[in-house]
Design an enzyme around this catalytic site. Structure first.
Site, PDB file in Angstrom:
ATOM      1  N   SER A 121       0.832  -1.296  -0.247  1.00 59.73           N
ATOM      2  CA  SER A 121      -0.072   0.077   0.146  1.00 59.73           C
ATOM      3  C   SER A 121       0.817   1.162  -0.045  1.00 59.73           C
ATOM      4  CB  SER A 121      -0.871   0.128   1.170  1.00 59.73           C
ATOM      5  OG  SER A 121      -1.520   1.241   1.280  1.00 59.73           O
TER       6      SER A 121
ATOM      7  N   TYR B 125      -2.169  -0.455  10.191  1.00 58.12           N
ATOM      8  CA  TYR B 125      -2.364  -0.887   8.887  1.00 58.12           C
ATOM      9  C   TYR B 125      -0.924  -0.290   7.921  1.00 58.12           C
ATOM     10  CZ  TYR B 125      -3.720  -1.098   3.804  1.00 58.12           C
ATOM     11  OH  TYR B 125      -4.046  -1.531   2.482  1.00 58.12           O
TER      12      TYR B 125
HETATM   13  P1  NDP Z   1     -11.511  -6.111  -0.456  1.00 56.17           P
HETATM   14  O1  NDP Z   1     -11.831  -5.943   1.327  1.00 56.17           O
HETATM   15  O2  NDP Z   1     -12.246  -5.454  -1.324  1.00 56.17           O
HETATM   16  O3  NDP Z   1     -11.117  -7.626  -0.591  1.00 56.17           O
HETATM   17  C1  NDP Z   1     -10.270  -8.408   0.181  1.00 56.17           C
HETATM   18  C2  NDP Z   1      -9.913  -9.616  -0.572  1.00 56.17           C
HETATM   19  O4  NDP Z   1      -8.827 -10.287   0.152  1.00 56.17           O
HETATM   20  C3  NDP Z   1     -11.363 -10.460  -0.750  1.00 56.17           C
HETATM   21  O5  NDP Z   1     -11.082 -11.658  -1.744  1.00 56.17           O
HETATM   22  C4  NDP Z   1     -11.230 -11.441   0.517  1.00 56.17           C
HETATM   23  O6  NDP Z   1     -11.918 -12.457   0.655  1.00 56.17           O
HETATM   24  C5  NDP Z   1      -9.711 -11.538   0.787  1.00 56.17           C
HETATM   25  N1  NDP Z   1      -9.307 -11.741   2.135  1.00 56.17           N
HETATM   26  C6  NDP Z   1      -9.411 -10.689   3.433  1.00 56.17           C
HETATM   27  N2  NDP Z   1      -9.016 -11.566   4.294  1.00 56.17           N
HETATM   28  C7  NDP Z   1      -8.606 -12.628   3.935  1.00 56.17           C
HETATM   29  C8  NDP Z   1      -8.164 -13.971   4.532  1.00 56.17           C
HETATM   30  N3  NDP Z   1      -7.892 -13.847   5.888  1.00 56.17           N
HETATM   31  N4  NDP Z   1      -7.730 -15.294   3.955  1.00 56.17           N
HETATM   32  C9  NDP Z   1      -8.073 -15.151   2.650  1.00 56.17           C
HETATM   33  N5  NDP Z   1      -8.752 -14.126   1.847  1.00 56.17           N
HETATM   34  C10 NDP Z   1      -8.856 -13.037   2.501  1.00 56.17           C
HETATM   35  O7  NDP Z   1      -9.952  -5.331  -0.475  1.00 56.17           O
HETATM   36  P2  NDP Z   1      -9.055  -4.645  -1.464  1.00 56.17           P
HETATM   37  O8  NDP Z   1      -9.407  -5.592  -2.902  1.00 56.17           O
HETATM   38  O9  NDP Z   1      -9.540  -3.227  -1.551  1.00 56.17           O
HETATM   39  O10 NDP Z   1      -7.398  -5.031  -1.219  1.00 56.17           O
HETATM   40  C11 NDP Z   1      -6.713  -5.857  -1.909  1.00 56.17           C
HETATM   41  C12 NDP Z   1      -5.216  -5.503  -1.383  1.00 56.17           C
HETATM   42  O11 NDP Z   1      -5.010  -4.508  -1.804  1.00 56.17           O
HETATM   43  C13 NDP Z   1      -5.143  -5.614   0.230  1.00 56.17           C
HETATM   44  O12 NDP Z   1      -3.843  -6.237   0.472  1.00 56.17           O
HETATM   45  C14 NDP Z   1      -5.312  -4.325   0.520  1.00 56.17           C
HETATM   46  O13 NDP Z   1      -4.428  -3.857   1.806  1.00 56.17           O
HETATM   47  C15 NDP Z   1      -4.549  -3.661  -0.598  1.00 56.17           C
HETATM   48  N6  NDP Z   1      -4.631  -2.254  -0.990  1.00 56.17           N
HETATM   49  C16 NDP Z   1      -6.190  -1.686  -1.063  1.00 56.17           C
HETATM   50  C17 NDP Z   1      -6.166  -0.529  -1.542  1.00 56.17           C
HETATM   51  C18 NDP Z   1      -7.533   0.345  -1.575  1.00 56.17           C
HETATM   52  O14 NDP Z   1      -7.891   1.426  -1.670  1.00 56.17           O
HETATM   53  N7  NDP Z   1      -8.842  -0.677  -2.094  1.00 56.17           N
HETATM   54  C19 NDP Z   1      -5.150   0.749  -1.259  1.00 56.17           C
HETATM   55  C20 NDP Z   1      -3.976   0.150  -1.001  1.00 56.17           C
HETATM   56  C21 NDP Z   1      -3.631  -1.353  -0.823  1.00 56.17           C
HETATM   57  P3  NDP Z   1     -13.313 -12.998   0.845  1.00 56.17           P
HETATM   58  O15 NDP Z   1     -14.148 -12.170  -0.309  1.00 56.17           O
HETATM   59  O16 NDP Z   1     -13.581 -14.458   1.002  1.00 56.17           O
HETATM   60  O17 NDP Z   1     -13.699 -12.009   2.428  1.00 56.17           O
END
Ligand code: NDP
Length: 246
Positions: free
Chosen positions: A141, A155
């Site tokens: 991030s 975070y």
């Molecule tokens: P979302 O919350 O929209 O989606 C999260 C995804 O991660 C889902 O597919 C979820 O699965 C999965 N997930 C969460 N926890 C677990 C776990 N314990 N085990 C397996 N799968 C898990 O997040 P984003 O798409 O926004 O974020 C994706 C990545 O990008 C993250 O690492 C986040 O920190 C990073 N990021 C996001 C930003 C943003 O603005 N959106 C900015 C910077 C970084 P399920 O659907 O089954 O819950």
């Protein structure tokens, strides 16, 4: 020939948001893709079916990234199913907001387990199945470098840990011809950070491009780092952040 033809990718947290866009993009580029989910079974299986219906190969696996055994087993299953793993994308992540004054130890441990420990566990797990030319891409991030609001200390801490990890791991894996890098997204429109959420306008005021990114705009950088054209890039943090860190 498609850039990732005959490659096998393993993407954690591929059911929604940025992870789902990465799964779609890697599959469109020709890779067979294993994707994990924690709770969103319907979305993960629908995405895998969508890829198969389009002529690709995909496998959805339930695996909690916070559970090292479950994560390692999912990696082994994917490698057994597709025969190898060429590309690992550590995307699964959580953002638990809160001021350090009241942030619970439980939320701290969960953040570190998913955002940090799982990256180590999955990296170690795939290395048993990865040949020369392998690619590891972590979704970090831009908050690893800049935390311009309250409530994101833990975070930001979790994401900054990945910066030193890829530098050190790049040195470990260089002799094997495997690269490892971080992508640092800025605000991206997902369930975690919806563009029309209460902080949307404030976040845009911090950016050179005053808008949320689209998940596909992160997936395109991941596809580049996963592909043959990034062969000389390793141990690096690459931002795709709309100028949030500028
Ligand atoms: P979302 O919350 O929209 O989606 C999260 C995804 O991660 C889902 O597919 C979820 O699965 C999965 N997930 C969460 N926890 C677990 C776990 N314990 N085990 C397996 N799968 C898990 O997040 P984003 O798409 O926004 O974020 C994706 C990545 O990008 C993250 O690492 C986040 O920190 C990073 N990021 C996001 C930003 C943003 O603005 N959106 C900015 C910077 C970084 P399920 O659907 O089954 O819950």
């Amino acid at each position: 020939m498609a850039a990732l033809q005959n490659k096998v990718a393993f993407v954690t947290g591929g059911s929604r948001g940025i992870g789902a866009a990465i799964v779609r993009r890697l599959a469109a580029d020709g890779a067979a893709v294993a994707l994990t989910y924690q709770g969103s079974q319907g979305a993960a299986e629908a995405l895998a079916q969508e890829i198969v219906a389009a002529g690709g190969k995909a496998l959805a696996l339930r695996s909690d990234a916070a559970d090292p055994k479950s994560l390692t087993e999912a990696i082994d299953r994917a490698a057994e199913h597709f025969g190898k793993i060429d590309i690992l994308v550590n995307n699964a992540g959580v953002f638990l907001p809160g001021s350090v004054e009241e942030f619970s130890l439980e939320d701290f441990d969960k953040t570190i387990a998913v955002n940090v420990r799982a990256v180590f566990v999955a990296t170690k797990g795939v290395l048993r199945h990865m040949a020369e030319g392998g690619r590891i891409v972590n979704i970090g991030s831009i908050n690893a470098l800049r935390v311009p609001f309250a409530g994101a200390a833990v975070y930001g801490m979790s994401k900054s840990a990945l910066s030193a990890f890829v530098k050190g791991a790049a040195r470990d894996l260089g002799p094997r011809g495997i690269t490892i890098n971080n992508v640092l997204p800025g605000p991206v429109d997902t369930d975690m950070n919806p563009a029309d959420g209460e902080f949307g306008t404030f976040l845009h005021s911090l950016m050179a491009l005053p808008r949320h990114g689209k998940p596909a705009e992160i997936a395109s950088l991941v596809a580049y780092l996963a592909g043959p054209e990034s062969s000389f890039i390793t141990g690096a943090d690459l931002a795709a952040d709309g100028g949030f860190g500028a």
